[in-house]
Design a protein around this motif. Structure first.
Motif, PDB file in Angstrom:
ATOM      1  N   TRP A 183       0.838  -1.208   0.000  1.00 41.32           N
ATOM      2  CA  TRP A 183       0.000   0.000   0.000  1.00 41.32           C
ATOM      3  C   TRP A 183       0.869   1.253   0.000  1.00 41.32           C
ATOM      4  O   TRP A 183       0.801   2.076  -0.920  1.00 41.32           O
ATOM      5  CB  TRP A 183      -0.924  -0.021   1.216  1.00 41.32           C
ATOM      6  N   LEU A 184       1.708   1.406   1.007  1.00 39.39           N
ATOM      7  CA  LEU A 184       2.580   2.584   1.124  1.00 39.39           C
ATOM      8  C   LEU A 184       3.951   2.259   0.542  1.00 39.39           C
ATOM      9  O   LEU A 184       4.448   1.153   0.692  1.00 39.39           O
ATOM     10  CB  LEU A 184       2.724   2.986   2.593  1.00 39.39           C
ATOM     11  N   GLN A 185       4.548   3.238  -0.102  1.00 41.76           N
ATOM     12  CA  GLN A 185       5.845   3.029  -0.746  1.00 41.76           C
ATOM     13  C   GLN A 185       6.815   4.124  -0.313  1.00 41.76           C
ATOM     14  O   GLN A 185       6.478   5.309  -0.366  1.00 41.76           O
ATOM     15  CB  GLN A 185       5.703   3.059  -2.276  1.00 41.76           C
ATOM     16  N   PRO A 186       8.025   3.749   0.109  1.00 42.43           N
ATOM     17  CA  PRO A 186       9.024   4.780   0.424  1.00 42.43           C
ATOM     18  C   PRO A 186       9.643   5.338  -0.858  1.00 42.43           C
ATOM     19  O   PRO A 186       9.508   4.748  -1.944  1.00 42.43           O
ATOM     20  CB  PRO A 186      10.059   4.006   1.241  1.00 42.43           C
ATOM     21  N   ALA A 187      10.323   6.443  -0.740  1.00 43.35           N
ATOM     22  CA  ALA A 187      11.067   6.995  -1.874  1.00 43.35           C
ATOM     23  C   ALA A 187      12.256   6.077  -2.177  1.00 43.35           C
ATOM     24  O   ALA A 187      12.700   5.319  -1.308  1.00 43.35           O
ATOM     25  CB  ALA A 187      11.549   8.403  -1.537  1.00 43.35           C
ATOM     26  N   PRO A 188      12.753   6.106  -3.413  1.00 45.05           N
ATOM     27  CA  PRO A 188      13.900   5.247  -3.762  1.00 45.05           C
ATOM     28  C   PRO A 188      15.061   5.432  -2.796  1.00 45.05           C
ATOM     29  O   PRO A 188      15.430   6.554  -2.442  1.00 45.05           O
ATOM     30  CB  PRO A 188      14.264   5.734  -5.171  1.00 45.05           C
ATOM     31  N   GLY A 189      15.633   4.312  -2.363  1.00 46.92           N
ATOM     32  CA  GLY A 189      16.763   4.352  -1.460  1.00 46.92           C
ATOM     33  C   GLY A 189      16.405   4.592  -0.008  1.00 46.92           C
ATOM     34  O   GLY A 189      17.296   4.704   0.841  1.00 46.92           O
ATOM     35  N   GLN A 190      15.106   4.675   0.325  1.00 47.12           N
ATOM     36  CA  GLN A 190      14.688   4.907   1.697  1.00 47.12           C
ATOM     37  C   GLN A 190      13.750   3.783   2.165  1.00 47.12           C
ATOM     38  O   GLN A 190      13.396   2.893   1.388  1.00 47.12           O
ATOM     39  CB  GLN A 190      14.014   6.278   1.826  1.00 47.12           C
ATOM     40  N   THR A 191      13.363   3.838   3.428  1.00 43.98           N
ATOM     41  CA  THR A 191      12.490   2.810   3.992  1.00 43.98           C
ATOM     42  C   THR A 191      11.145   3.422   4.375  1.00 43.98           C
ATOM     43  O   THR A 191      10.987   4.657   4.417  1.00 43.98           O
ATOM     44  CB  THR A 191      13.127   2.176   5.239  1.00 43.98           C
ATOM     45  N   LEU A 192      10.194   2.564   4.709  1.00 41.10           N
ATOM     46  CA  LEU A 192       8.878   3.046   5.125  1.00 41.10           C
ATOM     47  C   LEU A 192       8.975   3.954   6.342  1.00 41.10           C
ATOM     48  O   LEU A 192       8.176   4.872   6.524  1.00 41.10           O
ATOM     49  CB  LEU A 192       7.954   1.860   5.440  1.00 41.10           C
ATOM     50  N   ALA A 193       9.965   3.700   7.192  1.00 41.39           N
ATOM     51  CA  ALA A 193      10.102   4.471   8.428  1.00 41.39           C
ATOM     52  C   ALA A 193      10.636   5.886   8.200  1.00 41.39           C
ATOM     53  O   ALA A 193      10.663   6.692   9.136  1.00 41.39           O
ATOM     54  CB  ALA A 193      11.019   3.728   9.397  1.00 41.39           C
ATOM     55  N   ASP A 194      11.020   6.206   6.968  1.00 45.14           N
ATOM     56  CA  ASP A 194      11.649   7.509   6.695  1.00 45.14           C
ATOM     57  C   ASP A 194      10.666   8.596   6.302  1.00 45.14           C
ATOM     58  O   ASP A 194      11.086   9.709   5.957  1.00 45.14           O
ATOM     59  CB  ASP A 194      12.695   7.358   5.580  1.00 45.14           C
ATOM     60  N   HIS A 195       9.368   8.298   6.335  1.00 44.74           N
ATOM     61  CA  HIS A 195       8.387   9.268   5.822  1.00 44.74           C
ATOM     62  C   HIS A 195       7.176   9.383   6.728  1.00 44.74           C
ATOM     63  O   HIS A 195       6.883   8.504   7.537  1.00 44.74           O
ATOM     64  CB  HIS A 195       7.899   8.854   4.427  1.00 44.74           C
ATOM     65  N   LEU A 196       6.458  10.475   6.515  1.00 43.64           N
ATOM     66  CA  LEU A 196       5.082  10.639   6.976  1.00 43.64           C
ATOM     67  C   LEU A 196       4.188  10.423   5.755  1.00 43.64           C
ATOM     68  O   LEU A 196       4.505  10.906   4.662  1.00 43.64           O
ATOM     69  CB  LEU A 196       4.853  12.043   7.542  1.00 43.64           C
ATOM     70  N   TYR A 197       3.069   9.731   5.939  1.00 47.12           N
ATOM     71  CA  TYR A 197       2.166   9.432   4.829  1.00 47.12           C
ATOM     72  C   TYR A 197       0.811  10.072   5.109  1.00 47.12           C
ATOM     73  O   TYR A 197       0.233   9.878   6.184  1.00 47.12           O
ATOM     74  CB  TYR A 197       2.006   7.923   4.655  1.00 47.12           C
ATOM     75  N   VAL A 198       0.322  10.827   4.138  1.00 47.69           N
ATOM     76  CA  VAL A 198      -0.969  11.496   4.284  1.00 47.69           C
ATOM     77  C   VAL A 198      -2.008  10.712   3.485  1.00 47.69           C
ATOM     78  O   VAL A 198      -1.830  10.463   2.285  1.00 47.69           O
ATOM     79  CB  VAL A 198      -0.904  12.957   3.807  1.00 47.69           C
ATOM     80  N   VAL A 199      -3.098  10.337   4.173  1.00 51.54           N
ATOM     81  CA  VAL A 199      -4.179   9.561   3.561  1.00 51.54           C
ATOM     82  C   VAL A 199      -5.462  10.371   3.663  1.00 51.54           C
ATOM     83  O   VAL A 199      -5.774  10.933   4.724  1.00 51.54           O
ATOM     84  CB  VAL A 199      -4.346   8.199   4.285  1.00 51.54           C
ATOM     85  N   ASP A 200      -6.210  10.459   2.576  1.00 52.55           N
ATOM     86  CA  ASP A 200      -7.419  11.280   2.578  1.00 52.55           C
ATOM     87  C   ASP A 200      -8.597  10.529   3.214  1.00 52.55           C
ATOM     88  O   ASP A 200      -8.505   9.327   3.494  1.00 52.55           O
ATOM     89  CB  ASP A 200      -7.740  11.792   1.164  1.00 52.55           C
ATOM     90  N   PRO A 201      -9.739  11.210   3.463  1.00 49.22           N
ATOM     91  CA  PRO A 201     -10.856  10.553   4.143  1.00 49.22           C
ATOM     92  C   PRO A 201     -11.481   9.398   3.364  1.00 49.22           C
ATOM     93  O   PRO A 201     -12.267   8.634   3.940  1.00 49.22           O
ATOM     94  CB  PRO A 201     -11.878  11.699   4.316  1.00 49.22           C
TER      95      PRO A 201
END
Length: 240
Positions: A183-201
């Motif tokens: 479902w969620l994808q990190p940027a190339p060369g990074q991991t899921l833990a390296d981002h905040l993910y915004v999901v709409d309603p």
């Protein structure tokens, strides 16, 4: 011979006269009424969808791409209906429970070292900085696991107390790492833990933000959230 014979020669009765029935032709006004009814229905549907469409156009199309500090996800990624979510007690949680509210999602392990605690702090601060709009945004912490299991998962007592504190609660859920990465994808060369993910309603992942410590950069992330909430103000309401 006086009178007349009502029978045809040969004693056979005379044939019955032919009757012609004239049926009314379709009234052209009926087809016109059907067309008008359909147009009215389409107009009502378009009117209901207009606020949602307008908010997305305002953010994706009419705003220059450079105005977003984070990375817009185009096309957006729908929340999988089969995502195996569980709470810390091991109970199943339906993915639909994550709909009807803007979400600010982090993906961090259950051990949550100092870097993870900093991520949770940034997540909390960003929501608080929204002021009166913060009730439209929920904080979610997704914990990746090796497998889908109903065994309870315990956090460190001080961490459990922090995420359960009244007014700053975080929805803590877990799911298999492979399912989260679908479902969620990190940027190339990074991991899921390296981002905040915004999901709409509606459950669509649509923005990926870097996790920043610099107050100036945090303000840029804040700007993205404020624009999203402003663009959706006509159709989104606080609370589930």
């Amino acid at each position: 011979m006086s009178g007349s014979n009502s029978s045809a020669p040969g004693g056979h009765p005379s044939p019955e006269p032919l009757n012609f029935s004239v049926h009314a032709l379709p009234d052209p006004r009926d087809s016109a009424r059907v067309r008008v009814g359909r147009l009215k229905m389409l107009f009502i549907l378009a009117l209901c969808a207009a606020p949602v469409v307008a908010s997305y156009l305002a953010f994706y199309v009419f705003k220059p791409r450079g105005s977003a500090y984070g990375e817009l996800i185009l096309p957006t990624v729908e929340l999988p209906s089969s995502l195996p979510l569980r709470d810390l007690a091991g109970r199943r949680v339906a993915p639909d429970a994550l709909r009807q509210q803007w979400l600010l999602v982090v993906v961090q392990g259950a051990d949550c070292p100092a870097t993870c605690e900093r991520v949770l702090y940034v997540q909390r601060q960003l929501r608080e900085m929204l002021g009166k709009e913060r009730d439209r945004l929920d904080k979610v912490w997704l914990i990746p696991t090796e497998a889908d299991t109903d065994a309870p998962l315990a956090l460190r007592p001080e961490l459990q107390a922090a995420v359960s504190q009244p007014g700053v609660e975080v929805a803590v859920l877990r799911a298999p790492a492979a399912a989260l990465q679908a479902w969620l994808q990190p940027a190339p060369g990074q991991t899921l833990a390296d981002h905040l993910y915004v999901v709409d309603p509606m459950g669509r992942w649509m923005l990926r933000e870097p996790i920043e410590d610099d107050p100036v950069k945090i303000k840029r992330v804040m700007g993205d959230l404020q624009r999203l909430l402003k663009a959706s103000a006509s159709w989104d309401t606080p609370g589930r």
